[in-house]
Design a protein around this motif. Structure first.
Motif, PDB file in Angstrom:
ATOM      1  N   ILE A  40      -5.124   2.365  -0.831  1.00  0.00           N
ATOM      2  CA  ILE A  40      -5.828   1.161  -0.365  1.00  0.00           C
ATOM      3  C   ILE A  40      -7.174   1.029  -1.075  1.00  0.00           C
ATOM      4  N   ARG A  41      -7.880   2.144  -1.202  1.00  0.00           N
ATOM      5  CA  ARG A  41      -9.184   2.107  -1.888  1.00  0.00           C
ATOM      6  C   ARG A  41      -9.024   1.705  -3.350  1.00  0.00           C
ATOM      7  N   GLU A  42      -8.004   2.267  -4.004  1.00  0.00           N
ATOM      8  CA  GLU A  42      -7.781   1.969  -5.425  1.00  0.00           C
ATOM      9  C   GLU A  42      -7.370   0.519  -5.625  1.00  0.00           C
TER      10      GLU A  42
ATOM     11  N   TYR B 233       4.274   5.537  -5.404  1.00  0.00           N
ATOM     12  CA  TYR B 233       4.466   5.429  -6.847  1.00  0.00           C
ATOM     13  C   TYR B 233       3.441   6.274  -7.615  1.00  0.00           C
ATOM     14  N   LYS B 234       2.188   6.249  -7.130  1.00  0.00           N
ATOM     15  CA  LYS B 234       1.115   6.995  -7.798  1.00  0.00           C
ATOM     16  C   LYS B 234       0.974   8.426  -7.266  1.00  0.00           C
ATOM     17  N   GLU B 235       1.754   8.725  -6.212  1.00  0.00           N
ATOM     18  CA  GLU B 235       1.704  10.048  -5.571  1.00  0.00           C
ATOM     19  C   GLU B 235       0.294  10.388  -5.106  1.00  0.00           C
ATOM     20  N   ILE B 236      -0.280   9.435  -4.346  1.00  0.00           N
ATOM     21  CA  ILE B 236      -1.598   9.623  -3.731  1.00  0.00           C
ATOM     22  C   ILE B 236      -1.480   9.247  -2.256  1.00  0.00           C
ATOM     23  N   SER B 237      -2.512   9.541  -1.474  1.00  0.00           N
ATOM     24  CA  SER B 237      -2.455   9.215  -0.044  1.00  0.00           C
ATOM     25  C   SER B 237      -2.550   7.712   0.156  1.00  0.00           C
ATOM     26  N   ARG B 238      -2.124   7.235   1.313  1.00  0.00           N
ATOM     27  CA  ARG B 238      -2.191   5.802   1.614  1.00  0.00           C
ATOM     28  C   ARG B 238      -3.637   5.313   1.570  1.00  0.00           C
TER      29      ARG B 238
ATOM     30  N   ALA C 145       0.833  -1.204   0.000  1.00  0.00           N
ATOM     31  CA  ALA C 145       0.000   0.000   0.000  1.00  0.00           C
ATOM     32  C   ALA C 145       0.867   1.253   0.000  1.00  0.00           C
ATOM     33  N   GLN C 146       1.959   1.211   0.787  1.00  0.00           N
ATOM     34  CA  GLN C 146       2.871   2.361   0.814  1.00  0.00           C
ATOM     35  C   GLN C 146       3.539   2.551  -0.544  1.00  0.00           C
ATOM     36  N   PHE C 147       3.908   1.435  -1.164  1.00  0.00           N
ATOM     37  CA  PHE C 147       4.511   1.510  -2.498  1.00  0.00           C
ATOM     38  C   PHE C 147       3.550   2.183  -3.475  1.00  0.00           C
TER      39      PHE C 147
END
Length: 198
Positions: free
Chosen positions: A72-74, A63-68, A57-59
């Protein structure tokens, strides 16, 4: 989340290269062959100038430059829960049997795919390399022989991303017309000549 999501599945989803060399893969951040995934589904880049460390999830978040939370939702929405990529509980015997029957059905199409196209479109060694396996190990899974369940899932996940079964079905429907433009002229010349009667 690191305990329920395969790190390799997340890398595949992100479009990263997971071909291993000496136990490491290319780091998605620094591009060095120094990214190692550990059994607890955490990973670390051993290149000192990068030194990334974290779970899947952190990766995805980095990588996508979004929040954790967004990551997780994505991941939850994009990864297919039915294919055991995210497991919230152990499958029952019948659930595992049904999932495996779907795997075997898909592998039967893969065998047709490799036989139909030959090396003109695909080469099994390319896929074996992507899976970090020798050609013989890859061939065993293609032929439905399971060694490690983890390796089995990894190979199936990669093949589902790479192999276009719908295209295969369309090309098969073309029948002999599919092959007509690729027949070498010298074969046609040989075929035309009938054996003379004695």
């Amino acid at each position: 989340m690191n305990e329920t999501v395969s790190f390799e599945d997340v890398l595949i989803l992100a479009g990263c290269d997971i071909m291993a060399k000496s136990g490491n893969i290319k780091c998605p951040f620094c591009q060095k062959m120094s990214f190692k995934i550990y059994p607890d589904q955490r990973a670390k880049c051993h290149n000192k100038s990068c030194n990334w460390y974290g779970d899947s999830a952190q990766f995805y978040s980095d990588y996508k430059e979004i929040s954790r939370l967004e990551a997780i939702r994505e991941l939850s929405s994009k990864l297919d829960l039915k294919k055991s990529i995210i497991q919230t509980k152990e499958q029952t015997y019948n659930e595992a049997k049904k999932s495996l029957s779907e795997d075997y059905k898909f592998l039967s199409w893969c065998r047709i795919y490799f036989a139909f196209y030959g090396d003109k479109v695909v080469n099994q060694k390319v896929y074996a390399d992507k899976c970090g396996l020798s050609k013989s190990e890859f061939s065993r899974i293609i032929n439905g022989i399971m060694g490690s369940a983890t390796t089995w899932r990894k190979v199936l996940n990669i093949l589902r991303q790479e192999i276009n079964i719908d295209r295969l079905k369309r090309d098969i429907k073309k029948g002999s017309q599919y092959f007509i433009d690729d027949i070498p002229p010298e074969y046609i010349k040989k075929y035309r000549i009938k054996n003379k009667k004695k």
